[in-house]
Design an enzyme around this catalytic site. Structure first.
Site, mmCIF file in Angstrom:
data_model
loop_
_atom_site.group_PDB
_atom_site.id
_atom_site.type_symbol
_atom_site.label_atom_id
_atom_site.label_comp_id
_atom_site.label_asym_id
_atom_site.label_seq_id
_atom_site.Cartn_x
_atom_site.Cartn_y
_atom_site.Cartn_z
ATOM 1 N N VAL A 1 0.898 -1.149 0.000
ATOM 2 C CA VAL A 1 0.000 0.000 0.000
ATOM 3 C C VAL A 1 0.936 1.197 0.000
ATOM 4 O O VAL A 1 1.595 1.483 1.005
ATOM 5 C CB VAL A 1 -0.921 0.027 1.224
ATOM 6 C CG1 VAL A 1 -1.852 1.242 1.151
ATOM 7 C CG2 VAL A 1 -1.725 -1.255 1.324
ATOM 8 N N GLU A 2 1.019 1.889 -1.110
ATOM 9 C CA GLU A 2 1.945 3.008 -1.249
ATOM 10 C C GLU A 2 1.173 4.320 -1.144
ATOM 11 O O GLU A 2 0.148 4.496 -1.796
ATOM 12 C CB GLU A 2 2.688 2.915 -2.575
ATOM 13 C CG GLU A 2 3.556 1.665 -2.668
ATOM 14 C CD GLU A 2 4.472 1.666 -3.864
ATOM 15 O OE1 GLU A 2 5.509 2.354 -3.823
ATOM 16 O OE2 GLU A 2 4.140 0.980 -4.838
#
Length: 504
Positions: free
Chosen positions: A86-87
């Site tokens: 999850v960036e």
């Protein structure tokens, strides 16, 4: 059957569809086929369902839901061979994926300490570079990147002034003749190739400095390492409108797996979708959520052929390849502990087994390492035997740790996203000179054929949240057309310029 006869036959089928779908004009919701059960396709279906569209059919080429979010059992643990992070976390805005992962589903995830990389850069023939030496080079790269962001902000929004990141580096006299040393090269690779899966010469400055994901949602990245798999997220969204079993797997008859779409016929009255097993499905509309790589291949034939402007838009974008290679060892021999999560091999060959990651917290006791390659190296390793890749990777480790007894790897896994006809790559990269105009073209419908996917996300292409938001966006385009009679309009390439001029 001759081609001309076949076309005539399909035209007759479409006329029949029109008669069957006549109630649409009287207010009944449309029949919609979604091609692909990855994040975008499932997200689009959820949006349509919430808008009251109930007659949905999802055709998925593989035997599973999730697309490029895919777990694989390796060395006794499930690892993510596709999307993993999850960036964009801990910013002013909330990444829409983060609450679902971290709160709703409670997927195990771990903060990725990329700042520790500077202390873990290994020389080509063994031994660590001094951290202070590496930090100075990183600081200079940070400075140039900031200058590049300021330059990008001054560029014409049409993209006419855009340049590659490489050109920007040359303007600011950063490595004017290319990276001078292996450490220069690997730090450059870490900053750009490791994120965009293509080198700075291929990547747009205007649209990656700053990268919207981090500017909007925060600089942190969290690595998902849950044995249920990151794909659980897609099942979760699907389960909000499709039937699932007790384990959360989609078992709804409106989802058909192992249905390889090979043809889409369309006219102003409807669509017919044909699959490799000689099945045909009719509908009012179709949403194509395949990867950009598939659109650039000959897997799906459109009849009539897509218009020139659409074909040109599809080929304006790059489908990059990002390969995470997993190696299993009989014991640990690499450094562990705080700040040792990532370590880097500074080869004189760009991208040659450079970015390594250990999993002391994520997969304790598994003795698994992951090394990432991209672009040309990805294509090369996909075409050689896995044993050759394993031997190359272990040889690199032995050069990094010359005084250590590095055992042979007992197993290796090499994903082959580029060779897989259902994907043809890992994710899209934003090339030079492309702006909203081309993105509008890429996501614009052609008659009753609609398009979605992470590659259609104007700001977040290449990311999971980009795929999620793109699915909703494309569904909204269809909803507005069907229920509100608002047709999608591709804004002109120079509209921003003209508006600015008129305002002066």
């Amino acid at each position: 059957m001759k081609p001309s006869s076949f076309v005539t036959a399909m035209a007759a089928v479409l006329v029949l569809i029109a008669a069957q779908h006549a109630p649409l004009a009287a207010g009944r919701g449309p029949r919609v086929i979604i091609v692909g059960a990855g994040m975008s396709g499932i997200s689009a279906g959820k949006r349509l369902w919430d808008a009251g569209v109930r007659d949905l059919l999802i055709l998925e080429a593989t035997g599973r839901v999730g697309g490029r979010m895919h777990k694989h059992n390796f060395g006794g643990v499930n690892v993510e061979i596709g999307a993993n992070w999850v960036e964009g976390v801990n910013g002013e805005k909330t990444n829409p994926i983060w609450p679902m992962v971290n709160s709703t589903l409670n997927l195990r995830n771990f903060y990725s300490d990329f700042d520790g990389v500077v202390a873990n850069v290994y020389k080509e023939n063994g031994g660590l570079y001094e951290e202070e030496y590496v930090q100075k080079k990183m600081d200079r790269a940070d400075e140039v990147e900031e200058l590049g962001g300021k330059l990008a902000a001054e560029m014409d929004p049409s993209g006419s002034d855009d340049m590659s990141i490489l050109a920007m580096q040359r303007i600011f006299n950063h490595q004017p003749n290319g990276p001078a040393t292996p450490v220069d090269m690997v730090l450059d690779y870490f900053r750009y190739d490791y994120e965009f899966a293509e080198p700075p010469r291929a990547t747009s400055l205007q649209n990656t400095e700053p990268t919207a994901t981090f500017a909007d949602f925060g600089d942190d990245a969290h690595f998902v390492a849950d044995q249920r798999g990151f794909e659980t997220l897609v099942h979760h969204i699907a389960g909000q409108y499709l039937s699932t079993d007790n384990a959360g797997n989609v078992v709804d008859p409106r989802l058909k797996l192992n249905k390889v779409v090979r043809g889409i016929w369309y006219n102003r009255r409807g669509v017919v979708v044909s699959t490799e097993d000689n099945s045909r499905y009719s509908a009012d509309y179709v949403i194509v959520s395949t990867s950009l790589g598939v659109l650039q291949s000959d897997l799906i034939q459109f009849n009539p052929q897509l218009p020139d402007w659409k074909i040109i838009a599809i080929y304006r974008f790059d489908m990059a390849v990002y390969t995470k290679i997993f190696l299993k060892f009989p014991r640990k021999f690499w450094p562990t502990g705080p700040g040792k999560q990532f370590f880097v091999y500074a080869s004189s060959r760009r991208g040659y087994y450079g970015m390594w990651q250990s999993f002391e917290e994520e997969y304790p006791g598994a003795n698994v390492l992951m090394v990432t390659v991209t672009d040309r190296e990805s294509r090369r390793v996909e075409q050689q035997p896995d044993d050759a890749t394993k031997a190359e990777a272990v040889a690199v480790l032995r050069r990094m740790f010359p005084g250590v007894d590095v055992p042979d790897a007992t197993d290796v896994y090499v994903p082959r996203w580029w060779s897989d006809r259902f994907f043809r790559g890992s994710y899209s990269n934003w090339p030079i000179g492309v702006n909203r105009y081309e993105y509008d073209q890429l996501r614009a419908p052609v008659g009753r054929v609609y398009f979605t996917g992470e590659h259609t996300s104007e700001h977040y292409n290449g990311y999971v949240h980009g795929a999620y938001l793109a699915g909703m966006d494309s569904a909204d385009i269809l909803i507005n057309s069907v229920f509100n009679k608002v047709e999608f309009k591709v804004r002109g390439k120079y509209d921003d310029l003209q508006a600015a001029a008129e305002a002066m």
